[in-house]
Design a protein around this motif. Structure first.
Motif, short mmCIF file in Angstrom:
data_model
loop_
_atom_site.label_atom_id
_atom_site.label_comp_id
_atom_site.label_asym_id
_atom_site.label_seq_id
_atom_site.Cartn_x
_atom_site.Cartn_y
_atom_site.Cartn_z
N SER A 152 44.91 39.34 46.08
CA SER A 152 45.97 39.20 45.16
C SER A 152 47.10 38.34 45.72
N LEU A 155 46.59 34.87 45.49
CA LEU A 155 46.62 34.21 44.13
C LEU A 155 47.52 33.01 44.02
N ALA A 181 38.74 38.12 41.23
CA ALA A 181 38.87 39.47 40.93
C ALA A 181 40.45 39.71 40.28
N PRO A 182 41.55 39.15 40.88
CA PRO A 182 42.70 39.43 40.42
C PRO A 182 43.37 38.34 39.57
N VAL A 183 42.31 37.29 39.31
CA VAL A 183 42.99 36.23 38.24
C VAL A 183 42.59 36.71 36.76
N THR A 184 43.62 36.59 35.85
CA THR A 184 43.39 36.72 34.58
C THR A 184 43.59 35.50 33.59
N PRO A 185 43.30 35.49 32.31
CA PRO A 185 43.69 34.37 31.77
C PRO A 185 45.04 34.08 31.54
N TRP A 187 46.98 34.39 33.84
CA TRP A 187 47.66 33.61 34.94
C TRP A 187 47.11 32.44 35.02
N TYR A 196 39.70 29.56 32.53
CA TYR A 196 39.64 30.67 33.34
C TYR A 196 38.27 31.06 33.05
#
Lengths: 214, 478
Positions: A152, A155, A181-185, A187, A196
């Motif tokens: 994270s 990121l 793993a810590p990436v979200t749509p 973000w 993403y």
């Protein structure tokens, strides 16, 4: 079994040694490099489909990709470039794990899947600095830039790369996909990327969609 | 108070097997070596007599250095927490369960049933839950502070955790900056007694295979202050280590010996807890597989090697690949908790992790706590002696009698496990009370536990807030 059948057979058996031999034998029989290339591409596609259905595993996908890479770079590409033919590719992907992070197994899997799907892949490695990403975009002019991170705390580097591309007026030249793993749509959208992907298969699909080649 | 139960009933590896892994690991460290992304770690090893290639940044560690380091590492490590009475003594296969692990990118919101990005408040709530859950003996997290500047994420998480629990803490402090602040926090809690009574251990993660990264420079700071080092890299079967357990164990053990040697060379006697998360990479989805039987079995590798070296051990349990606290989660949590405890792992962390560590869940932690209770009961085993054989009692009651009213039953009944949230009522009563699923019960237990007053200490809060504030200023200054 014909020479071309042997090529397909070797690839579907994930056997790099056999594939190299079958490629060599095909060339000796005056089969054109492009024709061999077509069989390899079709076989990789078939393997990709079987993986998607759960009939084959990641390890098969990677093994066949590596086998194909070797046959292409050792036997086919030198001949094709001598002929002046450029190997037909769907597009070019430059991909790396961002600075501060050396967890790159996920990135390697994504790179391997892009290759199997018919992309030219430029692997920038791990712990890739913002400058190196920019340099890669300038130098290789990829259609897609992929950035991964597991941590994270790394990121924000993804955001810095997008900003640097904006400043260099390079942002419009390349589609950006982020993952890890810590990436979200959310973000991915917030930092201004194009896509993403939540896993490797998805990454290839997003890439194809972004290039209008779904 | 921790129950200090002794696990280790499960054996897979013989002493000869473990010796083979040990020998193979020594060969790996001598012949293949560790690659280091940190110049200061490379330089340090070079000065201490390791063979260092400055062009490739590969460090080859001779057996002599490792043997010396093994002699210096303590066989027993105690982590005290803010409240000394809750100290856990890591040795002799004593088992302790811990809430969560490193920060999770998502939290399953027990009020909305949706998963979302967690913030510092979630770290506070997760900690408070862990503080109240009887079976949780130490605290990590099932959330993450994603709402603070990213350079300060770990500092904020540490402050939130230490502010809200009196139990021993294990948490991640990657890099020198974080380690320095964490040591300051330790001093804020224990003052000069930090070395003698560490309130926490710091989690250190290498990147498999065989790589030191910049984050591992935290060992310089942690070892100097005698903060217990808890090692937990994640070798992935078939991806970052061989797909065979023996090959994976060889690399994972080599990585442990490398960090152990690093720490002991820095400060002889640095408390060191042997660990790793040997996990399969799911070959269909390319995700780590926390619910796999092989993941549970990795505990046996850690406990066997730790026993071989007379070191405390770190492993995992209470975690699942499922996205919800459902039947899959229940099965996986019971499997890995039971295997971890019966292997005699000292620190069993990850309780409340769902989706292979991507989602933290308070409800799942409550259920994992119940499962930990059941596991502890099994590990406690049974006593065979005159009193428990109860021959006199059997004579007393005789054929066709009953034992319910016998004083012997009253005397020993507390040895039976009493479920906390799992339902044991008749189907009729259960139906009358609204046919509640265990998840519903777990949610209300979360609410109930969070309504209790937090275990905060005002003076400490102020000290920790000051450390966070100074860290913020440092970052802003950069």
């Amino acid at each position: 079994m014909s020479e071309l059948e042997a090529v397909k057979d070797a690839l579907l058996g994930f056997d790099a040694e056999k594939l190299a031999k079958a490629t060599e034998a095909s060339l000796k029989k005056n089969i054109s490099p492009q024709e061999i290339m077509n069989v390899i591409t079709a076989s990789l596609k078939l393997i990709g489909e079987k993986f998607e259905k759960g009939e084959l595993l990641l390890v098969h996908l990677v093994a066949s990709g590596e086998a194909a890479k070797r046959a292409i770079s050792e036997y086919l590409e030198p001949l094709l470039s001598k002929e002046g033919t450029v190997v037909a590719k769907i597009g070019t992907v430059a991909i790396g794990t961002v600075a501060g992070d050396i967890h790159d197994i996920g990135k390697n899997i994504v790179a391997s899947m892009f290759f199997s799907a018919g992309f030219k892949v430029i692997d920038l490695g791990k712990d890739v600095s913002v400058e190196s990403f920019i340099k890669a975009v300038e130098q290789h002019e990829p259609d897609i830039l992929g950035m991964s991170t597991l941590l994270s705390t790394s990121l924000p580097i993804q955001r810095e790369v997008v900003e640097a591309l904006n400043n260099k007026k390079l942002r419009e030249t390349v589609k950006i996909i982020v993952g890890g793993a810590p990436v979200t749509p959310e973000w991915a959208e917030e930092i201004g990327t194009d896509g993403y992907a939540e896993d490797a298969l998805e990454a290839v699909n997003v890439g194809l969609r972004l290039l209008g080649k779904e | 108070m921790p129950t200090n139960l002794k696990g280790g009933q499960l054996f897979f590896l013989s002493k000869q097997d473990v010796k083979k892994i040990h020998d193979a690991s020594l060969k790996v460290l001598e012949e293949v070596g560790m690659k280091s992304a940190s110049k200061s770690i490379t330089k340090f090893f070079s000065e201490k007599g390791a063979e260092v290639n400055v062009d490739t940044d590969v460090i080859k560690i001779p057996e002599s250095l490792i043997r010396e380091a093994l002699k210096k590492a303590p066989n027993k490590v105690t982590i005290y927490g803010r409240d000394k009475k809750k100290a856990i003594e890591l040795a002799n296969k004593k088992i302790y369960f811990g809430l969560g692990g490193t920060p999770t990118p998502y939290i399953l919101d027990h009020k909305t049933n949706e998963w979302r990005r967690p913030g510092k408040e979630d770290v506070v709530n997760a900690t408070r839950l862990g503080e109240s859950l009887f079976e949780m003996d130490f605290i990590m997290t099932i959330a993450g502070a994603f709402d603070v500047p990213y350079q300060l994420e770990y500092i904020h998480e540490w402050a939130a955790i230490l502010n809200n629990t009196t139990k021993p803490v294990v948490y991640s402090a990657p890099g020198l900056f974080n380690a320095e602040k964490v040591v300051q926090m330790g001093k804020a809690i224990k003052g000069e007694a930090l070395k003698k009574e560490p309130p926490f251990g710091a989690y250190v993660e290498l990147a498999s295979p065989l790589s030191f990264n910049l984050q591992n420079e935290n060992v310089f700071q942690l070892a100097q202050s005698s903060v217990p080092i808890v090692v937990g890299q994640m070798p992935q079967l078939g991806a970052t280590v061989p797909v065979t357990f023996a090959g994976a164990a060889t690399i994972s053990n080599a990585e442990n010996l490398a960090v152990l040697t690093f720490a002991q060379l820095l400060n002889p006697g640095t408390p060191y807890i042997f660990g790793a998360h040997i996990a399969p990479l799911d070959m269909r989805t390319a995700r780590l597989d926390y619910g796999a039987p092989e993941f549970a079995m990795g505990n046996i590798v850690n406990s066997s090697l730790a026993e071989f070296y007379h070191l405390p051990s770190f492993g995992w349990g209470g975690c699942s690949d499922s996205k919800l606290p459902d039947a899959q989660a229940g099965a996986e949590v019971m499997m890995n908790s039971l295997v971890a405890a019966t292997s005699g792992i000292n620190l069993i962390h990850d309780c409340g992790y769902l989706a292979a560590g991507s989602i933290g869940s308070l409800e799942a932690a409550v259920i994992a706590s119940e499962i930990a209770g059941m596991v502890k009961r099994i590990v406690r085993g049974m006593e065979i002696n005159e009193e428990t054989l109860a021959l006199d009692v059997i004579r007393d009651v005789g054929p066709g009698g009953q034992f319910l009213s016998h004083p012997h039953t009253l005397k020993h009944v507390s040895k039976l496990y009493m479920a906390d949230i799992f339902n044991k009522e008749s189907e009729v009563k259960w139906a009358k009370k609204g046919k509640k699923d265990v998840r519903v019960i777990a949610k209300s237990r979360v609410e109930q536990l969070l309504s209790q007053p937090p275990s905060q200490d005002k003076t400490l809060n102020e000290k920790l807030s000051m450390i966070v504030k100074k860290a913020e200023e440092e970052i802003r200054g950069k």
